[in-house]
Design a protein around this motif. Structure first.
Motif, PDB file in Angstrom:
ATOM      1  N   GLU A 152       0.840  -1.197   0.000  1.00 37.88           N
ATOM      2  CA  GLU A 152       0.000   0.000   0.000  1.00 37.88           C
ATOM      3  C   GLU A 152       0.876   1.247   0.000  1.00 37.88           C
ATOM      4  O   GLU A 152       1.720   1.415   0.879  1.00 37.88           O
ATOM      5  N   VAL A 153       0.682   2.114  -0.990  1.00 34.38           N
ATOM      6  CA  VAL A 153       1.398   3.391  -1.027  1.00 34.38           C
ATOM      7  C   VAL A 153       0.389   4.525  -0.899  1.00 34.38           C
ATOM      8  O   VAL A 153      -0.814   4.331  -1.103  1.00 34.38           O
ATOM      9  N   SER A 154       0.888   5.702  -0.584  1.00 41.59           N
ATOM     10  CA  SER A 154       0.004   6.854  -0.422  1.00 41.59           C
ATOM     11  C   SER A 154      -0.568   7.290  -1.762  1.00 41.59           C
ATOM     12  O   SER A 154      -0.021   6.982  -2.825  1.00 41.59           O
ATOM     13  N   LYS A 155      -1.661   8.031  -1.714  1.00 40.14           N
ATOM     14  CA  LYS A 155      -2.237   8.579  -2.943  1.00 40.14           C
ATOM     15  C   LYS A 155      -1.233   9.488  -3.633  1.00 40.14           C
ATOM     16  O   LYS A 155      -1.148   9.493  -4.866  1.00 40.14           O
ATOM     17  N   GLU A 156      -0.467  10.261  -2.875  1.00 38.02           N
ATOM     18  CA  GLU A 156       0.531  11.154  -3.452  1.00 38.02           C
ATOM     19  C   GLU A 156       1.527  10.367  -4.309  1.00 38.02           C
ATOM     20  O   GLU A 156       1.871  10.781  -5.427  1.00 38.02           O
ATOM     21  N   VAL A 157       1.972   9.243  -3.800  1.00 34.30           N
ATOM     22  CA  VAL A 157       2.945   8.433  -4.525  1.00 34.30           C
ATOM     23  C   VAL A 157       2.301   7.753  -5.725  1.00 34.30           C
ATOM     24  O   VAL A 157       2.880   7.696  -6.821  1.00 34.30           O
ATOM     25  N   MET A 158       1.084   7.244  -5.555  1.00 35.93           N
ATOM     26  CA  MET A 158       0.408   6.591  -6.679  1.00 35.93           C
ATOM     27  C   MET A 158       0.140   7.584  -7.799  1.00 35.93           C
ATOM     28  O   MET A 158       0.249   7.242  -8.984  1.00 35.93           O
ATOM     29  N   ASP A 159      -0.178   8.813  -7.451  1.00 33.62           N
ATOM     30  CA  ASP A 159      -0.387   9.849  -8.465  1.00 33.62           C
ATOM     31  C   ASP A 159       0.901  10.116  -9.250  1.00 33.62           C
ATOM     32  O   ASP A 159       0.858  10.373 -10.457  1.00 33.62           O
ATOM     33  N   LEU A 209       3.248   7.883  -9.913  1.00 37.72           N
ATOM     34  CA  LEU A 209       3.406   6.770 -10.847  1.00 37.72           C
ATOM     35  C   LEU A 209       2.469   6.906 -12.036  1.00 37.72           C
ATOM     36  O   LEU A 209       2.888   6.749 -13.193  1.00 37.72           O
ATOM     37  N   THR A 210       1.222   7.238 -11.762  1.00 39.13           N
ATOM     38  CA  THR A 210       0.239   7.358 -12.841  1.00 39.13           C
ATOM     39  C   THR A 210       0.609   8.489 -13.796  1.00 39.13           C
ATOM     40  O   THR A 210       0.542   8.331 -15.022  1.00 39.13           O
ATOM     41  N   THR A 211       1.022   9.624 -13.245  1.00 41.22           N
ATOM     42  CA  THR A 211       1.394  10.767 -14.083  1.00 41.22           C
ATOM     43  C   THR A 211       2.617  10.452 -14.931  1.00 41.22           C
ATOM     44  O   THR A 211       2.673  10.809 -16.119  1.00 41.22           O
ATOM     45  N   THR A 212       3.596   9.773 -14.357  1.00 43.84           N
ATOM     46  CA  THR A 212       4.803   9.427 -15.107  1.00 43.84           C
ATOM     47  C   THR A 212       4.473   8.483 -16.252  1.00 43.84           C
ATOM     48  O   THR A 212       4.954   8.654 -17.376  1.00 43.84           O
ATOM     49  N   LYS A 213       3.642   7.489 -15.975  1.00 39.44           N
ATOM     50  CA  LYS A 213       3.249   6.558 -17.036  1.00 39.44           C
ATOM     51  C   LYS A 213       2.480   7.277 -18.138  1.00 39.44           C
ATOM     52  O   LYS A 213       2.730   7.055 -19.337  1.00 39.44           O
ATOM     53  N   ARG A 214       1.573   8.152 -17.754  1.00 45.48           N
ATOM     54  CA  ARG A 214       0.836   8.920 -18.766  1.00 45.48           C
ATOM     55  C   ARG A 214       1.773   9.796 -19.595  1.00 45.48           C
ATOM     56  O   ARG A 214       1.591   9.937 -20.813  1.00 45.48           O
ATOM     57  N   SER A 215       2.765  10.371 -18.946  1.00 44.51           N
ATOM     58  CA  SER A 215       3.695  11.252 -19.668  1.00 44.51           C
ATOM     59  C   SER A 215       4.477  10.484 -20.728  1.00 44.51           C
ATOM     60  O   SER A 215       4.825  11.045 -21.775  1.00 44.51           O
ATOM     61  N   ASP A 238       2.962  20.729 -15.268  1.00 45.51           N
ATOM     62  CA  ASP A 238       1.636  21.297 -15.010  1.00 45.51           C
ATOM     63  C   ASP A 238       0.970  20.650 -13.798  1.00 45.51           C
ATOM     64  O   ASP A 238       0.060  21.230 -13.207  1.00 45.51           O
ATOM     65  N   ARG A 239       1.444  19.474 -13.427  1.00 42.31           N
ATOM     66  CA  ARG A 239       0.876  18.735 -12.296  1.00 42.31           C
ATOM     67  C   ARG A 239       1.771  18.772 -11.064  1.00 42.31           C
ATOM     68  O   ARG A 239       1.542  18.047 -10.093  1.00 42.31           O
ATOM     69  N   GLY A 240       2.797  19.615 -11.118  1.00 37.95           N
ATOM     70  CA  GLY A 240       3.611  19.861  -9.935  1.00 37.95           C
ATOM     71  C   GLY A 240       4.825  18.974  -9.758  1.00 37.95           C
ATOM     72  O   GLY A 240       5.486  19.018  -8.706  1.00 37.95           O
ATOM     73  N   TYR A 241       5.168  18.175 -10.779  1.00 40.64           N
ATOM     74  CA  TYR A 241       6.328  17.296 -10.685  1.00 40.64           C
ATOM     75  C   TYR A 241       7.509  17.899 -11.441  1.00 40.64           C
ATOM     76  O   TYR A 241       7.366  18.893 -12.158  1.00 40.64           O
ATOM     77  N   SER A 242       8.672  17.274 -11.306  1.00 41.09           N
ATOM     78  CA  SER A 242       9.858  17.792 -11.981  1.00 41.09           C
ATOM     79  C   SER A 242      10.495  16.717 -12.851  1.00 41.09           C
ATOM     80  O   SER A 242      10.361  15.518 -12.591  1.00 41.09           O
TER      81      SER A 242
END
Length: 265
Positions: A114-121, A123-129, A156-160
């Motif tokens: 189980e990972v936090s929603k922050e971490v799962m987001d 992963l999902t954003t990176t895969k989408r990118s 745009d989603r706050g990542y680097s």
């Protein structure tokens, strides 16, 4: 020099990519709390060799393993070790296969338990990118279009976006020209031509983009020790739409309806 691949060469890379995709799936089954990362490496190496392939990474510039295994704040090039995976970790598994003289290369990042929603987001954003970048791998566009699509989507989603490490050409050699940055400006850079085979691999951080190399000369981690995710496909530039040569299908069959699944809709 940039080599354009013939259709026969592309077919050989596809054959390599099938073994690679299935090797990833064999490893995915074992991504669980309580498993040592060196166990994952041995599973991948055995599978690849059983199907007549050669692990591309093992021995490459003296790299000691068949997988790059990067946990949590490690971006890429981590060593398999006695580290025991625990609930809440993430693990990037990067693998290459050489078969019939041609390489394929792909990576996938898994949540462990189980990972936090922050971490799962993340992963999902990176895969989408990754798929945003692949959408731009079209004859007549520019390398900067790939990088811009990835960079703009994640920022745009706050990542680097990591700057020091980039994708690359793939073929008879594991790393060929051209470099494929995950950042850039639209309409700039190398012109894309049909037959270019590229490894597109966004490396995206939860915190700062800054990274540091460890004393082992390989392991790259974030300077702020926040998590980093990594997804990669080998693709061929086509007219109209890129063709993905590697596959996550086998991974997603074994991770479906489990905590390992990184779903992109």
């Amino acid at each position: 020099m940039i080599y354009l691949k013939t259709e026969d060469e592309i077919d050989l890379i596809k054959e390599s990519a099938q073994v690679l995709g299935k090797a990833h799936a064999e490893v995915a089954v074992w991504v669980n709390p309580g498993v040592a990362t060196k166990r994952l490496d041995s599973i991948a190496e055995e599978y690849i060799k059983d199907f007549g392939g050669i692990p591309s990474f093992k021995g490459f510039n003296n790299f000691p393993a068949s997988l790059c295994i990067s946990v949590n704040e490690v971006v890429v090039h981590g060593f398999p070790s006695g580290y025991i995976l625990k609930d809440g970790d993430i693990i990037s598994i990067d693998c290459g296969v050489k078969l019939n003289g041609y390489h394929s290369d792909s990576a996938y990042t898994y949540p462990v338990g189980e990972v936090s929603k922050e971490v799962m987001d993340l992963l999902t954003t990176t895969k989408r990118s990754l798929y945003k970048g692949i959408d731009q791998a079209v004859d007549g566009l520019r390398m900067g279009d790939i990088g811009y699509a990835i960079q703009s989507y994640v920022e745009d989603r706050g990542y680097s976006v990591v700057r020091e490490l980039v994708g690359h050409g793939v073929g008879r050699e594991l790393h060929e020209s051209p470099e494929v940055p995950n950042y850039g400006k639209r309409g700039k850079g190398v012109k894309l031509r049909e037959g270019m085979v590229l490894a597109i691999e966004p490396m995206i951080n939860l915190g700062t983009k800054a990274v540091v190399q460890e004393r082992d000369g390989w392991t790259i981690r974030t300077t702020d020790r926040k998590y980093s995710a990594h997804f990669e496909h080998t693709v061929v530039v086509r007219k109209g739409k890129a063709e993905i040569l590697t596959t996550f299908d086998y991974i997603e069959k074994v991770t479906a309806n489990t905590s390992l699944m990184v779903e992109v809709k």
